[in-house]
Design a protein around this motif. Structure first.
Motif, PDB file in Angstrom:
ATOM      1  N   THR A  58       5.446  20.019  -2.685  1.00 16.92           N
ATOM      2  CA  THR A  58       4.500  19.216  -3.359  1.00 16.92           C
ATOM      3  C   THR A  58       3.358  18.882  -2.448  1.00 16.92           C
ATOM      4  N   TYR A  59       2.091  19.003  -2.936  1.00 17.57           N
ATOM      5  CA  TYR A  59       0.923  18.764  -2.403  1.00 17.57           C
ATOM      6  C   TYR A  59       0.065  17.729  -3.070  1.00 17.57           C
ATOM      7  N   ILE A  60      -0.515  16.841  -2.154  1.00 18.39           N
ATOM      8  CA  ILE A  60      -1.548  15.852  -2.702  1.00 18.39           C
ATOM      9  C   ILE A  60      -2.943  16.735  -2.404  1.00 18.39           C
ATOM     10  N   ASN A  61      -3.697  17.194  -3.423  1.00 21.24           N
ATOM     11  CA  ASN A  61      -4.873  17.877  -3.171  1.00 21.24           C
ATOM     12  C   ASN A  61      -4.691  19.043  -2.544  1.00 21.24           C
ATOM     13  N   GLY A  62      -4.967  19.497  -1.554  1.00 17.36           N
ATOM     14  CA  GLY A  62      -4.603  20.612  -0.804  1.00 17.36           C
ATOM     15  C   GLY A  62      -3.657  20.364   0.552  1.00 17.36           C
ATOM     16  N   SER A  63      -3.222  19.155   0.737  1.00 13.37           N
ATOM     17  CA  SER A  63      -2.248  18.898   1.549  1.00 13.37           C
ATOM     18  C   SER A  63      -0.719  18.753   1.096  1.00 13.37           C
ATOM     19  N   LYS A  64      -0.166  19.475   2.053  1.00 16.37           N
ATOM     20  CA  LYS A  64       1.329  19.532   1.774  1.00 16.37           C
ATOM     21  C   LYS A  64       1.950  17.981   2.321  1.00 16.37           C
ATOM     22  N   ILE A  65       2.813  17.752   1.222  1.00 17.86           N
ATOM     23  CA  ILE A  65       3.642  16.240   1.746  1.00 17.86           C
ATOM     24  C   ILE A  65       4.802  16.800   2.612  1.00 17.86           C
ATOM     25  N   LEU A  66       4.970  16.473   3.740  1.00 19.33           N
ATOM     26  CA  LEU A  66       5.881  16.998   4.767  1.00 19.33           C
ATOM     27  C   LEU A  66       7.255  15.960   4.581  1.00 19.33           C
ATOM     28  N   ARG A 101      -6.734  11.200  -6.781  1.00 20.51           N
ATOM     29  CA  ARG A 101      -6.305  12.663  -6.059  1.00 20.51           C
ATOM     30  C   ARG A 101      -5.358  13.167  -6.858  1.00 20.51           C
ATOM     31  N   ARG A 102      -4.921  14.541  -6.984  1.00 16.21           N
ATOM     32  CA  ARG A 102      -3.863  15.157  -7.786  1.00 16.21           C
ATOM     33  C   ARG A 102      -2.778  15.695  -6.948  1.00 16.21           C
ATOM     34  N   PHE A 103      -1.474  15.835  -7.547  1.00 21.69           N
ATOM     35  CA  PHE A 103      -0.519  16.522  -7.200  1.00 21.69           C
ATOM     36  C   PHE A 103      -0.233  17.811  -7.484  1.00 21.69           C
ATOM     37  N   VAL A 104       0.028  18.750  -6.806  1.00 21.09           N
ATOM     38  CA  VAL A 104       0.221  20.051  -7.134  1.00 21.09           C
ATOM     39  C   VAL A 104       1.650  20.608  -6.679  1.00 21.09           C
ATOM     40  N   SER A 105       2.334  21.200  -7.414  1.00 23.34           N
ATOM     41  CA  SER A 105       3.610  21.751  -7.042  1.00 23.34           C
ATOM     42  C   SER A 105       3.387  23.393  -6.624  1.00 23.34           C
ATOM     43  N   ARG A 106       3.867  23.755  -5.549  1.00 22.37           N
ATOM     44  CA  ARG A 106       3.777  25.229  -5.415  1.00 22.37           C
ATOM     45  C   ARG A 106       5.019  25.737  -4.439  1.00 22.37           C
ATOM     46  N   TYR A 153       0.713  -1.053   0.033  1.00 22.64           N
ATOM     47  CA  TYR A 153       0.114  -0.100  -0.199  1.00 22.64           C
ATOM     48  C   TYR A 153       0.976   1.191   0.003  1.00 22.64           C
ATOM     49  N   THR A 154       0.301   2.257  -0.490  1.00 18.77           N
ATOM     50  CA  THR A 154       1.276   3.579  -0.298  1.00 18.77           C
ATOM     51  C   THR A 154      -0.021   4.571   0.699  1.00 18.77           C
ATOM     52  N   VAL A 155       0.432   5.155   1.765  1.00 22.59           N
ATOM     53  CA  VAL A 155      -0.456   5.595   2.446  1.00 22.59           C
ATOM     54  C   VAL A 155       0.150   7.068   2.606  1.00 22.59           C
ATOM     55  N   PHE A 156      -0.763   7.960   2.423  1.00 18.60           N
ATOM     56  CA  PHE A 156      -0.499   9.542   2.750  1.00 18.60           C
ATOM     57  C   PHE A 156      -0.992   9.886   4.219  1.00 18.60           C
ATOM     58  N   ALA A 157      -0.181   9.990   5.110  1.00 24.43           N
ATOM     59  CA  ALA A 157      -0.350   9.798   6.718  1.00 24.43           C
ATOM     60  C   ALA A 157      -0.731  11.179   7.265  1.00 24.43           C
ATOM     61  N   PRO A 158      -1.885  11.499   7.577  1.00 31.81           N
ATOM     62  CA  PRO A 158      -1.939  12.837   8.502  1.00 31.81           C
ATOM     63  C   PRO A 158      -1.510  12.935   9.651  1.00 31.81           C
ATOM     64  N   VAL A 204       4.994   5.035   3.370  1.00 37.70           N
ATOM     65  CA  VAL A 204       4.150   6.121   4.073  1.00 37.70           C
ATOM     66  C   VAL A 204       4.833   7.453   3.750  1.00 37.70           C
ATOM     67  N   HIS A 205       3.772   8.308   3.388  1.00 34.52           N
ATOM     68  CA  HIS A 205       4.469   9.641   2.948  1.00 34.52           C
ATOM     69  C   HIS A 205       3.406  10.407   4.145  1.00 34.52           C
ATOM     70  N   VAL A 206       4.189  11.642   4.772  1.00 30.96           N
ATOM     71  CA  VAL A 206       3.590  12.373   5.774  1.00 30.96           C
ATOM     72  C   VAL A 206       2.710  13.443   5.309  1.00 30.96           C
ATOM     73  N   ILE A 207       1.558  14.059   5.542  1.00 32.09           N
ATOM     74  CA  ILE A 207       0.989  15.208   4.934  1.00 32.09           C
ATOM     75  C   ILE A 207       0.461  15.862   6.067  1.00 32.09           C
ATOM     76  N   ASP A 208       0.148  17.275   5.952  1.00 26.57           N
ATOM     77  CA  ASP A 208      -0.215  18.134   7.139  1.00 26.57           C
ATOM     78  C   ASP A 208      -1.738  18.562   7.050  1.00 26.57           C
ATOM     79  N   LYS A 209      -2.577  18.086   6.336  1.00 30.62           N
ATOM     80  CA  LYS A 209      -4.021  18.134   6.417  1.00 30.62           C
ATOM     81  C   LYS A 209      -4.564  16.687   5.988  1.00 30.62           C
ATOM     82  N   VAL A 210      -5.866  16.768   6.873  1.00 29.22           N
ATOM     83  CA  VAL A 210      -6.395  15.460   6.324  1.00 29.22           C
ATOM     84  C   VAL A 210      -7.116  15.786   4.977  1.00 29.22           C
TER      85      VAL A 210
END
Length: 333
Positions: free
Chosen positions: A143-151, A134-139, A74-79, A162-168
Motif C-alpha cells: 500500500t502506498y500513499i501517493n508514491g510512498s510505500k507504507i512500510l 493524498r491518495r492511497f494506491v495498492s500495488r 494526529y495521524t503522521v506518515f513518517a519518512p 504513526v505510519h512509516v513510509i519510504d519516501k518523503v
C-alpha cells in the motif's frame, strides 16, 4: 502491510530502556507512551525527521494533543532517514531547503484524527494538515500513499498514530508552472533549480497550457534539471551557461522537446505508472522502465539507450504530478 516491523521493535525497545532507566515508575500505559515527536527522538530510524521537525517548527505541535480534532489525535506518515536520503537530505543538509517549504512538507505528512492501518485503502481519502488530499494506491501487495510505500502501520503515540513510509511526500499547493517557478526562484531549495525548464516554457509560450485549472485535464510531467539541459547543449555542440542559452535552438524544436515531457493521463504518481510505452503530447512514445524501489526510468524515442532517472519523484501540484529527472527526453527530431 507490516504491522509488526523493525521500526515498531526499535520503538518498543526505546520505551522499555527509557522506562527502566527512569527514577520514577508508573503502571499507567499513558505514562510510558511517547508523543509523536518523542517517537522521532527515541527511534534512530527517524533522526532526520526529528531534526526536520525542529528546523521546521513543528516539534512542539507534534508533542501535544491536536486542538483541531475532537480526539486530540494526529495521524503522521513518517519518512525514515533513508527516505530523506533519497533526496540527498540528512540532519546536516536540511539547510538546503527553505524553512517555509520544509514546514509545509512536514505538515503534508500530518492529518487530523486517528487513521489506523486497517482503515487505509484505495477508496479512502486522506486530507493533510495543508488541506491537500493524498491518495492511497495498492500495488503488488503493498500500500502506498501517493508514491510512498507504507512500510509499517499503527505505531501508537499518546497523541495519535504513526505510519512509516519510504519516501518523503511533496506537494506544492500550486500549478505545474508556479511549482517550477518556485524552484527557479529558490523558494524550495536555497539554490535555484529548473531555471532552464522555466525559460523553455516561456520561450515556447506553453505557460498557459501548463497552468490549466484543477478542473481541466491534469498531467504527468517529467521535468529535467538544469544540469540535464546543460548536458543536452553539450551533446548538440552548444554551450549552455545560462537559461536564455536555450534560445539558441529554434522555438519549434524546443516546443517539440517540451511536449515530449508531458502526458495527459490525470497525473500519476510512481506507484501508478507501469513499465512500457506511454504517449506524451509530442506524439513520440516514451518508454518507462520497470517499477524498482519505487522509481521508474524514462526514455525518449530520440535518447537511444540513455534513460533518465527520477531525481525528485511524485511532486503533487494542483493540476498534475511532476517527476524531476536527470536527462532531457528527446523525440525523433
Amino acid at each position: 502491510m507490516k504491522n509488526l516491523s523493525i521500526f515498531k521493535y526499535m520503538l518498543v525497545s526505546a520505551i522499555a530502556i527509557g522506562t527502566l532507566s527512569s527514577c520514577e515508575s508508573s503502571s499507567s500505559y499513558e505514562d510510558i507512551t511517547p508523543s509523536i515527536a518523542n517517537i522521532a527522538v527515541t527511534n534512530p530510524a527517524f533522526s532526520t525527521l526529528e531534526s526536520a521537525a525542529v528546523a521546521g517548527g513543528v516539534a512542539g505541535v507534534l508533542s501535544n494533543s491536536n486542538p483541531n480534532d475532537p480526539s486530540g489525535d494526529y495521524t503522521v506518515f513518517a519518512p525514515t532517514n533513508d527516505a530523506f536520503a533519497r533526496l540527498g537530505l540528512n540532519s546536516e543538509t536540511l539547510g538546503a531547503l527553505q524553512k517555509s517549504f520544509l514546514t509545509n512538507t512536514l505538515l503534508y505528512h500530518v492529518s487530523n484524527g486517528n487513521l489506523l492501518g486497517a482503515d487505509i485503502s484505495e477508496d479512502v481519502s486522506s486530507t493533510s494538515a495543508l488541506g491537500i488530499d493524498r491518495r492511497f494506491v495498492s500495488r503488488d501487495g503493498d500500500t502506498y500513499i501517493n508514491g510512498s510505500k507504507i512500510l509499517a502501520t499503527d505505531i501508537s503515540a499518546s497523541n495519535g498514530t504513526v505510519h512509516v513510509i519510504d519516501k518523503v511526500m511533496i506537494a506544492s499547493g500550486a500549478d505545474i508552472v508556479q511549482t517550477a517557478l518556485a524552484l527557479q526562484s529558490a523558494q524550495v531549495f536555497t539554490a535555484p533549480e529548473l531555471t532552464y525548464l522555466v525559460e523553455a516554457v516561456v520561450y515556447t509560450d506553453l505557460v498557459g497550457a501548463l497552468s490549466a485549472s484543477p478542473g481541466s485535464p491534469s498531467f504527468t510531467v517529467f521535468a529535467p534539471t538544469d544540469q540535464a539541459f546543460v548536458d543536452l547543449g553539450a551533446a548538440l555542440g552548444l554551450t549552455f551557461t545560462k537559461p536564455s542559452d536555450i534560445r539558441q535552438l529554434p522555438v519549434d524544436v524546443v516546443t517539440a522537446v517540451l511536449l515530449n515531457h508531458v502526458i495527459a493521463n490525470d497525473g500519476r504518481f510512481t506507484s501508478e505508472l507501469n513499465q512500457g510505452a506511454v504517449t506524451p503530447l509530442g506524439g513520440d512514445a516514451l518508454t518507462l522502465g520497470a517499477f524498482t524501489d519505487g522509481l521508474l526510468t524514462v526514455t525518449g524515442a530520440g535518447n537511444g539507450a540513455d534513460a533518465a532517472n527520477m531525481v525528485i519523484p511524485d511532486v503533487q501540484t494542483t493540476n498534475g504530478i511532476v517527476h524531476v529527472i536527470d536527462r532531457v527526453l528527446l523525440p525523433n527530431l
